[in-house]
Design a protein around this motif. Sequence first.
Motif, PDB file in Angstrom:
ATOM      1  N   LYS A   1       1.140  -1.051  -0.220  1.00  0.00           N
ATOM      2  CA  LYS A   1       0.196  -0.042  -0.414  1.00  0.00           C
ATOM      3  C   LYS A   1       0.584   1.186   0.629  1.00  0.00           C
ATOM      4  O   LYS A   1       2.262   1.654   0.691  1.00  0.00           O
ATOM      5  CB  LYS A   1      -0.618  -0.026   0.925  1.00  0.00           C
ATOM      6  CG  LYS A   1      -1.534   0.920   1.273  1.00  0.00           C
ATOM      7  CD  LYS A   1      -2.604   0.905   3.072  1.00  0.00           C
ATOM      8  CE  LYS A   1      -3.699   2.320   2.789  1.00  0.00           C
ATOM      9  NZ  LYS A   1      -4.685   2.322   3.879  1.00  0.00           N
ATOM     10  N   ARG A   2       0.879   2.215  -1.408  1.00  0.00           N
ATOM     11  CA  ARG A   2       1.242   3.009  -1.162  1.00  0.00           C
ATOM     12  C   ARG A   2       1.736   4.350   0.096  1.00  0.00           C
ATOM     13  O   ARG A   2      -0.085   4.265   1.152  1.00  0.00           O
ATOM     14  CB  ARG A   2       0.867   4.118  -2.414  1.00  0.00           C
ATOM     15  CG  ARG A   2       1.571   3.162  -3.252  1.00  0.00           C
ATOM     16  CD  ARG A   2       1.195   4.502  -4.648  1.00  0.00           C
ATOM     17  NE  ARG A   2       2.833   3.688  -5.606  1.00  0.00           N
ATOM     18  CZ  ARG A   2       3.737   4.347  -6.019  1.00  0.00           C
ATOM     19  NH1 ARG A   2       4.516   4.376  -4.952  1.00  0.00           N
ATOM     20  NH2 ARG A   2       3.997   3.000  -7.135  1.00  0.00           N
ATOM     21  N   THR A   3       2.072   4.690   0.550  1.00  0.00           N
ATOM     22  CA  THR A   3       2.021   5.608   1.830  1.00  0.00           C
ATOM     23  C   THR A   3       3.034   6.725   1.425  1.00  0.00           C
ATOM     24  O   THR A   3       4.631   6.400   1.315  1.00  0.00           O
ATOM     25  CB  THR A   3       2.920   4.256   3.010  1.00  0.00           C
ATOM     26  OG1 THR A   3       1.646   4.109   3.162  1.00  0.00           O
ATOM     27  CG2 THR A   3       2.407   5.572   4.568  1.00  0.00           C
ATOM     28  N   THR A   4       2.370   8.133   1.918  1.00  0.00           N
ATOM     29  CA  THR A   4       3.390   8.981   2.419  1.00  0.00           C
ATOM     30  C   THR A   4       4.055   9.443   3.696  1.00  0.00           C
ATOM     31  O   THR A   4       2.600   9.766   4.357  1.00  0.00           O
ATOM     32  CB  THR A   4       2.308  10.227   1.440  1.00  0.00           C
ATOM     33  OG1 THR A   4       2.053   9.561   0.220  1.00  0.00           O
ATOM     34  CG2 THR A   4       3.141  11.653   1.466  1.00  0.00           C
ATOM     35  N   ILE A   5       4.594  10.347   3.155  1.00  0.00           N
ATOM     36  CA  ILE A   5       5.507  10.267   4.873  1.00  0.00           C
ATOM     37  C   ILE A   5       6.268  11.689   4.099  1.00  0.00           C
ATOM     38  O   ILE A   5       7.466  11.802   3.456  1.00  0.00           O
ATOM     39  CB  ILE A   5       5.912  10.090   5.700  1.00  0.00           C
ATOM     40  CG1 ILE A   5       5.056   8.655   6.053  1.00  0.00           C
ATOM     41  CG2 ILE A   5       6.893   9.988   6.995  1.00  0.00           C
ATOM     42  CD1 ILE A   5       6.322   7.348   7.000  1.00  0.00           C
ATOM     43  N   ASP A   6       5.926  12.963   5.142  1.00  0.00           N
ATOM     44  CA  ASP A   6       6.920  14.436   5.079  1.00  0.00           C
ATOM     45  C   ASP A   6       6.428  14.408   3.516  1.00  0.00           C
ATOM     46  O   ASP A   6       8.012  15.236   2.933  1.00  0.00           O
ATOM     47  CB  ASP A   6       8.274  14.189   5.629  1.00  0.00           C
ATOM     48  CG  ASP A   6       8.508  13.409   6.733  1.00  0.00           C
ATOM     49  OD1 ASP A   6       7.642  14.270   7.750  1.00  0.00           O
ATOM     50  OD2 ASP A   6       9.477  13.337   7.456  1.00  0.00           O
TER      51      ASP A   6
ATOM     52  N   ALA B   1       7.620   3.100   4.400  1.00  0.00           N
ATOM     53  CA  ALA B   1       7.078   3.900   5.271  1.00  0.00           C
ATOM     54  C   ALA B   1       8.241   4.470   6.490  1.00  0.00           C
ATOM     55  O   ALA B   1       8.736   5.365   7.159  1.00  0.00           O
ATOM     56  CB  ALA B   1       6.252   4.491   5.018  1.00  0.00           C
ATOM     57  N   LYS B   2       7.614   2.953   7.345  1.00  0.00           N
ATOM     58  CA  LYS B   2       8.055   2.691   8.269  1.00  0.00           C
ATOM     59  C   LYS B   2       9.553   2.892   8.670  1.00  0.00           C
ATOM     60  O   LYS B   2      10.434   3.058   9.292  1.00  0.00           O
ATOM     61  CB  LYS B   2       7.386   1.755   8.878  1.00  0.00           C
ATOM     62  CG  LYS B   2       7.574   1.598  10.103  1.00  0.00           C
ATOM     63  CD  LYS B   2       6.813  -0.071  11.113  1.00  0.00           C
ATOM     64  CE  LYS B   2       7.337  -0.094  12.295  1.00  0.00           C
ATOM     65  NZ  LYS B   2       7.475  -0.993  12.798  1.00  0.00           N
ATOM     66  N   ARG B   3       9.897   2.335   7.500  1.00  0.00           N
ATOM     67  CA  ARG B   3      11.518   2.188   7.678  1.00  0.00           C
ATOM     68  C   ARG B   3      12.082   3.198   7.921  1.00  0.00           C
ATOM     69  O   ARG B   3      13.018   4.046   8.480  1.00  0.00           O
ATOM     70  CB  ARG B   3      12.614   1.384   6.901  1.00  0.00           C
ATOM     71  CG  ARG B   3      13.721   1.150   7.144  1.00  0.00           C
ATOM     72  CD  ARG B   3      14.419   0.435   8.210  1.00  0.00           C
ATOM     73  NE  ARG B   3      15.760   0.449   8.561  1.00  0.00           N
ATOM     74  CZ  ARG B   3      16.650   0.527   9.323  1.00  0.00           C
ATOM     75  NH1 ARG B   3      15.826   0.909  10.232  1.00  0.00           N
ATOM     76  NH2 ARG B   3      17.978   0.644   8.985  1.00  0.00           N
ATOM     77  N   PHE B   4      11.772   4.826   6.279  1.00  0.00           N
ATOM     78  CA  PHE B   4      12.448   6.045   6.701  1.00  0.00           C
ATOM     79  C   PHE B   4      11.532   7.073   7.666  1.00  0.00           C
ATOM     80  O   PHE B   4      13.158   7.356   8.040  1.00  0.00           O
ATOM     81  CB  PHE B   4      11.400   6.611   5.209  1.00  0.00           C
ATOM     82  CG  PHE B   4      11.692   8.112   5.418  1.00  0.00           C
ATOM     83  CD1 PHE B   4      12.793   8.916   4.974  1.00  0.00           C
ATOM     84  CD2 PHE B   4      10.615   8.802   5.926  1.00  0.00           C
ATOM     85  CE1 PHE B   4      13.052  10.310   4.886  1.00  0.00           C
ATOM     86  CE2 PHE B   4      10.685  10.232   5.173  1.00  0.00           C
ATOM     87  CZ  PHE B   4      12.229  10.538   5.381  1.00  0.00           C
ATOM     88  N   SER B   5      10.800   6.520   8.102  1.00  0.00           N
ATOM     89  CA  SER B   5      10.619   7.598  10.183  1.00  0.00           C
ATOM     90  C   SER B   5      12.020   6.166  11.210  1.00  0.00           C
ATOM     91  O   SER B   5      12.134   7.799  11.833  1.00  0.00           O
ATOM     92  CB  SER B   5       9.010   6.764  10.206  1.00  0.00           C
ATOM     93  OG  SER B   5       8.321   7.385   9.256  1.00  0.00           O
TER      94      SER B   5
END
Length: 104
Positions: free
Chosen positions: A9-14, A24-28
């Motif tokens: 599932k595509r997810t957007t963060i920052d 996305a979680k790993r990026f956080s």
Amino acid sequence: MKRHKYNAKRTTIDGVTFASMAEAKRFSELKLLERAGEITNLTLQPKYPIVVNGEKICTYIADFAYLDLHGKMHTEDKKGFRTALYSIKKKLVRACHGIEIEEV
């Protein structure tokens, strides 16, 4: 909206869109480590051209690259499903660039 074939599932963060929620979680997590001074030079989607005998074969795009406190470069790929193509590209990156892709 079309579903991803691996149910990611595509997810957007920052303002950055990632192919999966896991990525996305790993990026956080990496952003927190960078803010804490544990890592530096966090790069999203670093590209590694695969050139054999002077001919460009393809380009491998990792998820993240960063330096740890000892100055060692880490290149990561967040994998939910390992494809045959990924396995070949991982070996080619090691052979052409001397970089070991870390799967997280």
